[in-house]
Design an enzyme around this catalytic site. Structure first.
Site, PDB file in Angstrom:
ATOM      1  N   TYR A   1       0.824  -1.224   0.000  1.00 59.47           N
ATOM      2  CA  TYR A   1       0.000   0.000   0.000  1.00 59.47           C
ATOM      3  C   TYR A   1       0.859   1.276   0.000  1.00 59.47           C
ATOM      4  O   TYR A   1       0.730   2.102  -0.920  1.00 59.47           O
ATOM      5  CB  TYR A   1      -1.022  -0.021   1.144  1.00 59.47           C
ATOM      6  CG  TYR A   1      -1.781   1.272   1.289  1.00 59.47           C
ATOM      7  CD1 TYR A   1      -2.743   1.651   0.355  1.00 59.47           C
ATOM      8  CD2 TYR A   1      -1.514   2.150   2.341  1.00 59.47           C
ATOM      9  CE1 TYR A   1      -3.425   2.853   0.476  1.00 59.47           C
ATOM     10  CE2 TYR A   1      -2.190   3.354   2.470  1.00 59.47           C
ATOM     11  CZ  TYR A   1      -3.146   3.706   1.535  1.00 59.47           C
ATOM     12  OH  TYR A   1      -3.808   4.907   1.646  1.00 59.47           O
TER      13      TYR A   1
ATOM     14  N   LYS B   1       1.257   4.123  -3.036  1.00 58.64           N
ATOM     15  CA  LYS B   1       0.948   5.554  -2.893  1.00 58.64           C
ATOM     16  C   LYS B   1       2.181   6.403  -3.235  1.00 58.64           C
ATOM     17  O   LYS B   1       2.071   7.462  -3.846  1.00 58.64           O
ATOM     18  CB  LYS B   1       0.458   5.866  -1.469  1.00 58.64           C
ATOM     19  CG  LYS B   1      -0.847   5.211  -1.069  1.00 58.64           C
ATOM     20  CD  LYS B   1      -2.022   5.544  -1.951  1.00 58.64           C
ATOM     21  CE  LYS B   1      -2.620   6.906  -1.734  1.00 58.64           C
ATOM     22  NZ  LYS B   1      -3.875   7.096  -2.539  1.00 58.64           N
TER      23      LYS B   1
HETATM   24  N1  LIG Z   1      -8.660   6.582   5.171  1.00 57.11           N
HETATM   25  C1  LIG Z   1      -7.503   7.161   5.496  1.00 57.11           C
HETATM   26  O1  LIG Z   1      -7.164   7.289   6.679  1.00 57.11           O
HETATM   27  C2  LIG Z   1      -6.614   7.698   4.419  1.00 57.11           C
HETATM   28  C3  LIG Z   1      -5.445   8.363   4.816  1.00 57.11           C
HETATM   29  C4  LIG Z   1      -4.594   8.863   3.827  1.00 57.11           C
HETATM   30  C5  LIG Z   1      -4.917   8.736   2.489  1.00 57.11           C
HETATM   31  N2  LIG Z   1      -6.053   8.097   2.128  1.00 57.11           N
HETATM   32  C6  LIG Z   1      -6.346   8.012   0.690  1.00 57.11           C
HETATM   33  O2  LIG Z   1      -7.619   8.600   0.468  1.00 57.11           O
HETATM   34  C7  LIG Z   1      -8.254   7.972  -0.640  1.00 57.11           C
HETATM   35  C8  LIG Z   1      -9.653   7.563  -0.234  1.00 57.11           C
HETATM   36  O3  LIG Z   1      -9.551   6.654   0.843  1.00 57.11           O
HETATM   37  P1  LIG Z   1     -10.822   6.204   1.689  1.00 57.11           P
HETATM   38  O4  LIG Z   1     -10.369   6.028   3.080  1.00 57.11           O
HETATM   39  O5  LIG Z   1     -11.958   7.090   1.387  1.00 57.11           O
HETATM   40  O6  LIG Z   1     -11.054   4.763   1.082  1.00 57.11           O
HETATM   41  P2  LIG Z   1     -12.390   4.087   0.571  1.00 57.11           P
HETATM   42  O7  LIG Z   1     -12.072   2.664   0.322  1.00 57.11           O
HETATM   43  O8  LIG Z   1     -13.515   4.392   1.479  1.00 57.11           O
HETATM   44  O9  LIG Z   1     -12.645   4.846  -0.794  1.00 57.11           O
HETATM   45  C9  LIG Z   1     -11.993   4.526  -1.973  1.00 57.11           C
HETATM   46  C10 LIG Z   1     -12.995   4.540  -3.096  1.00 57.11           C
HETATM   47  O10 LIG Z   1     -12.298   4.201  -4.292  1.00 57.11           O
HETATM   48  C11 LIG Z   1     -13.105   3.300  -5.003  1.00 57.11           C
HETATM   49  N3  LIG Z   1     -12.298   2.437  -5.841  1.00 57.11           N
HETATM   50  C12 LIG Z   1     -11.465   1.446  -5.442  1.00 57.11           C
HETATM   51  N4  LIG Z   1     -10.951   0.835  -6.500  1.00 57.11           N
HETATM   52  C13 LIG Z   1     -11.452   1.455  -7.586  1.00 57.11           C
HETATM   53  C14 LIG Z   1     -11.300   1.269  -8.973  1.00 57.11           C
HETATM   54  N5  LIG Z   1     -10.532   0.290  -9.462  1.00 57.11           N
HETATM   55  N6  LIG Z   1     -11.944   2.093  -9.804  1.00 57.11           N
HETATM   56  C15 LIG Z   1     -12.753   3.066  -9.314  1.00 57.11           C
HETATM   57  N7  LIG Z   1     -12.953   3.279  -8.021  1.00 57.11           N
HETATM   58  C16 LIG Z   1     -12.313   2.480  -7.166  1.00 57.11           C
HETATM   59  C17 LIG Z   1     -13.826   2.472  -3.958  1.00 57.11           C
HETATM   60  O11 LIG Z   1     -14.985   1.849  -4.483  1.00 57.11           O
HETATM   61  C18 LIG Z   1     -14.109   3.504  -2.903  1.00 57.11           C
HETATM   62  O12 LIG Z   1     -15.374   4.083  -3.079  1.00 57.11           O
HETATM   63  C19 LIG Z   1      -7.363   6.810  -1.052  1.00 57.11           C
HETATM   64  O13 LIG Z   1      -6.634   7.191  -2.187  1.00 57.11           O
HETATM   65  C20 LIG Z   1      -6.444   6.606   0.146  1.00 57.11           C
HETATM   66  O14 LIG Z   1      -5.205   6.085  -0.245  1.00 57.11           O
HETATM   67  C21 LIG Z   1      -6.920   7.582   3.056  1.00 57.11           C
HETATM   68  C1  LIG Z   2      -2.153  -2.838  17.527  1.00 57.78           C
HETATM   69  C2  LIG Z   2      -3.634  -2.772  17.405  1.00 57.78           C
HETATM   70  C3  LIG Z   2      -4.237  -2.930  18.748  1.00 57.78           C
HETATM   71  C4  LIG Z   2      -4.111  -1.457  16.826  1.00 57.78           C
HETATM   72  C5  LIG Z   2      -4.080  -1.486  15.313  1.00 57.78           C
HETATM   73  C6  LIG Z   2      -4.383  -0.116  14.791  1.00 57.78           C
HETATM   74  C7  LIG Z   2      -4.202  -0.067  13.283  1.00 57.78           C
HETATM   75  C8  LIG Z   2      -5.322  -0.887  12.655  1.00 57.78           C
HETATM   76  C9  LIG Z   2      -4.192   1.383  12.816  1.00 57.78           C
HETATM   77  C10 LIG Z   2      -3.028   2.168  13.466  1.00 57.78           C
HETATM   78  C11 LIG Z   2      -2.633   3.269  12.489  1.00 57.78           C
HETATM   79  C12 LIG Z   2      -3.659   3.170  11.371  1.00 57.78           C
HETATM   80  C13 LIG Z   2      -3.287   3.751  10.021  1.00 57.78           C
HETATM   81  C14 LIG Z   2      -2.975   5.257  10.113  1.00 57.78           C
HETATM   82  O1  LIG Z   2      -3.969   5.930  10.821  1.00 57.78           O
HETATM   83  C15 LIG Z   2      -2.839   5.875   8.776  1.00 57.78           C
HETATM   84  C16 LIG Z   2      -3.282   5.297   7.632  1.00 57.78           C
HETATM   85  C17 LIG Z   2      -2.960   5.988   6.354  1.00 57.78           C
HETATM   86  C18 LIG Z   2      -3.900   5.756   5.227  1.00 57.78           C
HETATM   87  O2  LIG Z   2      -3.313   6.057   3.998  1.00 57.78           O
HETATM   88  C19 LIG Z   2      -4.634   4.460   5.226  1.00 57.78           C
HETATM   89  C20 LIG Z   2      -5.103   4.036   6.607  1.00 57.78           C
HETATM   90  C21 LIG Z   2      -3.966   3.979   7.597  1.00 57.78           C
HETATM   91  C22 LIG Z   2      -2.996   2.933   7.088  1.00 57.78           C
HETATM   92  C23 LIG Z   2      -4.452   3.560   9.023  1.00 57.78           C
HETATM   93  C24 LIG Z   2      -4.943   2.091   9.012  1.00 57.78           C
HETATM   94  C25 LIG Z   2      -5.202   1.535  10.414  1.00 57.78           C
HETATM   95  C26 LIG Z   2      -3.970   1.661  11.313  1.00 57.78           C
HETATM   96  C27 LIG Z   2      -2.815   0.818  10.774  1.00 57.78           C
END
Ligand SMILES: NC(=O)c1ccc[n+]([C@@H]2O[C@H](COP(=O)([O-])OP(=O)(O)OC[C@H]3O[C@@H](n4cnc5c(N)ncnc54)[C@H](O)[C@@H]3O)[C@@H](O)[C@H]2O)c1
Ligand SMILES: CC(C)CCC[C@@H](C)[C@H]1CC[C@H]2[C@@H]3[C@H](O)C=C4C[C@@H](O)CC[C@]4(C)[C@H]3CC[C@]12C
Length: 365
Positions: free
Chosen positions: A159, A163
């Site tokens: 992952y 990114k």
């Molecule tokens: N959730 C977090 O904490 C977090 C933190 C940093 C960055 N991001 C980034 O933010 C973005 C959105 O993340 P999210 O948490 O909303 O995730 P999410 O899974 O809720 O949303 C992602 C969306 O992308 C769509 N998708 C996946 N594969 C696809 C494809 N092949 N074609 C078209 N659509 C597709 C999914 O259906 C979904 O609706 C991602 O790029 C993720 O890397 C998320």
């Molecule tokens: C050890 C266990 C008890 C707790 C596990 C927590 C774990 C699932 C959490 C900790 C940190 C979290 C990630 C962090 O907040 C940032 C991101 C960046 C984003 O791009 C995608 C989600 C992610 C990886 C969170 C996922 C859940 C994590 C790993």
């Protein structure tokens, strides 16, 4: 004389517009972008909530499509003035294969970039991640860092690798001198309405009789950011890219707001506490070596069970390392470059998240 907001109506495309962040970006655009004429929402899975948006004054077009399919992306992008590319496969639990993660996050992003270049779209905002920087595999803390803080970014997990590669593709455009203006936003861990992992923790706590057990020392701090503020930052960045192309083009920005720095578990308790859960222990209740062992065991079980079922628990060596490594940002770059100020205070963000957990946490929604 009609002002320019009325004069020029713009077509926006949001990829991944039905995801956790994407839905907030879509709603934020409809509320806060006066120049919006048409909003295209592109996603692999379209949400039923889109229907209600179609009755408003802005034309909302739902497009079911796959970012890995170049022709589907090109058809959706054609005629769009601005693209916000949030679609991605967020998987640190081993649900998807490394190949699939690469295809969606890297090839998908390449397809979006190429479609913009081919069809003449000039502005592209990419949702990157803090994980492009870290935490690294060595567990080095990133403490109150900003976009220029030196840090040894070492990735192995599919992952963060994907990114980082996708963000690098964005940067290539600047060097290539293309007319496309891009910037990348790097959220830390996003929370708020729709956050699946928060709901999972809530349900786990309910199953455990209203308790969660501390696993990570309270001193390990995590940067977290409210989804509404991340969405607002996307909308503002997209709007300002045109006016401030020279300054913003090719730049990366951490997403930040007034959310406090806390450990992952203590931060979650800000919401789960008012929903009736208790975090047991001021110090971790199980030794770290046992967590390392359990995380490794989960990897083995995942591999053994793969032919039969998908076993993808929250705990694995990567998530444990993430949870156990300090990663916090402190920056004002987005404020300096495009005037970003958080739209929601910490108190608002907290209240909204609590209400959401209370409303949907125990239900199947
Ligand atoms: N959730 C977090 O904490 C977090 C933190 C940093 C960055 N991001 C980034 O933010 C973005 C959105 O993340 P999210 O948490 O909303 O995730 P999410 O899974 O809720 O949303 C992602 C969306 O992308 C769509 N998708 C996946 N594969 C696809 C494809 N092949 N074609 C078209 N659509 C597709 C999914 O259906 C979904 O609706 C991602 O790029 C993720 O890397 C998320
Ligand atoms: C050890 C266990 C008890 C707790 C596990 C927590 C774990 C699932 C959490 C900790 C940190 C979290 C990630 C962090 O907040 C940032 C991101 C960046 C984003 O791009 C995608 C989600 C992610 C990886 C969170 C996922 C859940 C994590 C790993």
């Amino acid at each position: 004389m009609a002002d320019s907001a009325q004069a020029q109506k713009l077509v926006y495309l949001v990829t991944g517009g039905c995801g956790f962040l994407g839905e907030h970006v879509v709603r934020m655009l409809l509320q806060r972008e006066p120049r919006l004429g048409e909003l295209r929402v592109f996603d692999l899975h379209l949400g039923p909530w889109l229907e209600e948006l179609k009755t408003g004054p802005v034309r909302v077009t739902a497009i079911q499509g796959d970012v890995t399919q170049a022709h589907e992306v090109a058809a959706a992008v054609a005629g769009a003035h601005v693209v916000i590319h949030t679609a991605g496969l967020v998987d640190v639990f081993g649900r998807a294969s490394p190949k699939t993660i690469h295809e969606v996050n890297v090839q998908g992003t390449r397809n979006v970039i190429e479609a913009c270049v081919q069809t003449g779209t000039r502005f592209l905002v990419y949702t990157s991640s803090m994980e492009v920087v870290g935490p690294n595999t060595k567990g080095h803390p990133f403490y109150r860092g900003n976009e220029d803080t030196p840090y040894e970014a070492v990735h192995r997990h599919p992952y963060p690798c994907s990114k980082a590669l996708a963000e690098w593709l964005m940067g290539l455009l600047v060097c290539g001198g293309l007319p496309l203006v891009t910037c990348a936003l790097r959220p830390t861990g996003i929370y708020g309405e729709g956050h699946q992992i928060m709901r999972d923790f809530y349900r786990q706590g309910l199953r455990l009789g209203g308790r969660l057990f501390r696993a990570i020392p309270a001193s390990v701090e995590h940067g977290r950011v409210y989804v509404g503020n991340v969405a607002w930052m996307h909308v503002l960045a997209a709007r300002e890219l045109e006016r401030r192309a020279a300054r913003m083009g090719g730049q990366v920005y951490f997403c930040y707001d007034g959310s406090p720095y806390k450990s992952y578990e203590d931060f979650n308790m800000e919401f789960l506490g008012p929903c009736g859960l208790r975090l047991v222990g001021t110090r971790p209740l199980v030794p770290y070596w046992l967590l390392v062992f359990l995380a490794a065991l989960n990897v083995l079980l995942q591999w053994l069970l793969r032919p039969l079922l998908l076993y993808a628990p929250l705990l694995n060596p990567y998530t444990l390392a993430m949870a156990n490594t300090t990663f916090t940002v402190s920056t004002d770059k987005a404020q300096r470059h495009f005037g970003y100020e958080p739209l929601f205070s910490w108190e608002d963000s907290r209240t909204r998240t609590i209400l959401w957990v209370q409303a949907t946490g125990g239900s199947a929604q």
